[in-house]
Enzyme design. Structure first.
Site, short mmCIF file in Angstrom:
data_model
loop_
_atom_site.label_atom_id
_atom_site.label_comp_id
_atom_site.label_asym_id
_atom_site.label_seq_id
_atom_site.Cartn_x
_atom_site.Cartn_y
_atom_site.Cartn_z
N ASP A 63 0.81 -1.22 0.00
CA ASP A 63 0.00 0.00 0.00
C ASP A 63 0.84 1.28 0.00
O ASP A 63 2.05 1.24 0.21
CB ASP A 63 -0.96 0.00 1.21
CG ASP A 63 -0.30 -0.57 2.45
OD1 ASP A 63 0.92 -0.45 2.58
OD2 ASP A 63 -1.02 -1.14 3.30
N ASP A 132 -7.87 -2.47 14.03
CA ASP A 132 -9.25 -2.72 13.56
C ASP A 132 -9.33 -3.94 12.65
O ASP A 132 -10.35 -4.18 12.02
CB ASP A 132 -9.82 -1.47 12.85
CG ASP A 132 -9.05 -1.09 11.59
OD1 ASP A 132 -8.09 -1.82 11.22
OD2 ASP A 132 -9.39 -0.08 10.96
N HIS A 134 -7.41 -4.61 9.95
CA HIS A 134 -7.04 -4.49 8.53
C HIS A 134 -5.74 -5.21 8.24
O HIS A 134 -4.86 -5.30 9.09
CB HIS A 134 -6.99 -3.02 8.07
CG HIS A 134 -5.88 -2.18 8.63
ND1 HIS A 134 -6.07 -0.90 9.12
CD2 HIS A 134 -4.56 -2.41 8.77
CE1 HIS A 134 -4.92 -0.40 9.51
NE2 HIS A 134 -3.99 -1.29 9.33
N GLU A 139 -9.70 -1.96 5.12
CA GLU A 139 -10.38 -1.61 6.36
C GLU A 139 -11.67 -2.43 6.53
O GLU A 139 -12.14 -3.03 5.56
CB GLU A 139 -10.73 -0.11 6.35
CG GLU A 139 -9.50 0.81 6.32
CD GLU A 139 -8.77 0.89 7.66
OE1 GLU A 139 -8.74 -0.10 8.42
OE2 GLU A 139 -8.19 1.96 7.95
C1 F6R Z 1 1.13 -1.21 6.02
C2 F6R Z 1 0.14 -2.26 6.25
C3 F6R Z 1 -0.71 -2.20 7.48
C4 F6R Z 1 0.12 -2.36 8.75
C5 F6R Z 1 -0.79 -2.26 9.98
C6 F6R Z 1 0.00 -2.42 11.26
O1 F6R Z 1 1.85 -1.46 4.84
O2 F6R Z 1 0.02 -3.13 5.46
O3 F6R Z 1 -1.67 -3.22 7.41
O4 F6R Z 1 0.76 -3.60 8.72
O5 F6R Z 1 -1.42 -1.03 9.97
O6 F6R Z 1 0.84 -1.33 11.42
P1 F6R Z 1 1.90 -1.30 12.60
O7 F6R Z 1 2.88 -2.37 12.31
O8 F6R Z 1 2.50 0.07 12.50
O9 F6R Z 1 1.15 -1.52 13.85
#
Ligand code: F6R
Length: 256
Positions: A63, A132, A134, A139
């Site tokens: 992403d 959440d 994702h 989301e």
């Molecule tokens: C970002 C991604 C997101 C993160 C998730 C956890 O490329 O794919 O799904 O893996 O938001 O983020 P952290 O590791 O910062 O808690």
């Protein structure tokens, strides 16, 4: 799903780095799906220290924020450059991250899917998880069959990432993300989660129903998923004792 619970994030990262390094040794032209975020920083540091040969490796990131140019401090282009790409011998032309400044996001998303297919598909998709539920930036209520597309971040994700932007209201509202359908086509998935804040999302993902309200739960339908957790992220799992026992007693033929 294989659930591996380790005492802390460092130990869980060591297990995850072993899985990635085995792939790169066995398949020098592997295609890796990459995630960003706090969870993956340690993994990329360990992988960089391993001095693996990345010259034949192709990567696709999950992403990118819409509106952030690659050189922006909080773009995922910058994250990948700083945390992994500049420390390993990956060829820049083999790395792919959606362009958040594209004037034609629909076309860009279609091209991204085409590029993944042309590379032979993703061998191993590295994933973090949002509080959440994702994965990527799919989301809650994301279609379980979704492909790479534009998504709107939830308020929860704005708050979770506020520290990087100096406030939740400064986090970009929109992102380009691989879809759940795209992620599910990877031949293997490796999900990492550390810390108490992830405990609820992990319990729902591993032991809850498959539902778009918790997008990561679609991984229950994937034939090859490894989940690497620290003790805190595993705290809400009802069957933690079973997962621990199964891992400790894994037969030799099943070991990676
Ligand atoms: C970002 C991604 C997101 C993160 C998730 C956890 O490329 O794919 O799904 O893996 O938001 O983020 P952290 O590791 O910062 O808690």
């Amino acid at each position: 799903m294989e659930i591996i619970i380790q005492p802390d994030a460092e130990a869980a990262t060591a297990v995850a780095s072993h899985i990635v390094s085995q792939l790169l040794r066995n398949k020098p032209n592997a295609v890796l799906g990459l995630a960003t975020g706090r969870t993956t920083v340690g993994l990329y540091r360990v992988l960089a220290q391993m001095k693996l040969d990345w010259s034949g490796v192709t990567t696709f990131n999950l992403d990118e924020y819409v509106g952030l140019p690659p050189e922006h401090a909080q773009s995922y282009h910058t994250f990948m450059r700083e945390n992994l790409f500049r420390h390993v011998n990956v060829s820049p032309e083999n790395t792919h991250i959606p362009d958040g400044t594209s004037g034609n996001i629909v076309e860009l998303c279609e091209q991204y899917e085409t590029q993944i297919r042309a590379a032979g598909g993703i061998d191993l998709q590295i994933l973090g998880i949002g509080t959440d539920g994702h994965i990527g930036f799919n989301e809650p209520t994301s279609s379980l069959a979704s492909r790479t597309r534009l998504k709107t971040l939830t308020q929860q994700t704005h708050e979770d990432n506020a520290c990087y932007f100096g406030g939740a209201d400064k986090v970009p509202d929109h992102v380009i993300t691989m879809g759940l359908g795209t992620i599910m086509e990877a031949r293997q998935c490796l999900l990492l989660a550390f810390g108490a804040k992830k405990a609820r999302a992990i319990a729902s993902t591993v032991e809850g129903p498959i539902t778009s309200i918790n997008p990561a739960s679609i991984l229950q339908m994937h034939p090859k998923v490894t989940v690497c957790l620290d003790r805190a992220a595993a705290a809400d799992l009802k069957r933690a004792d079973y997962y621990r026992w199964a891992y400790a007693n894994k037969p030799g033929w099943q070991k990676f």
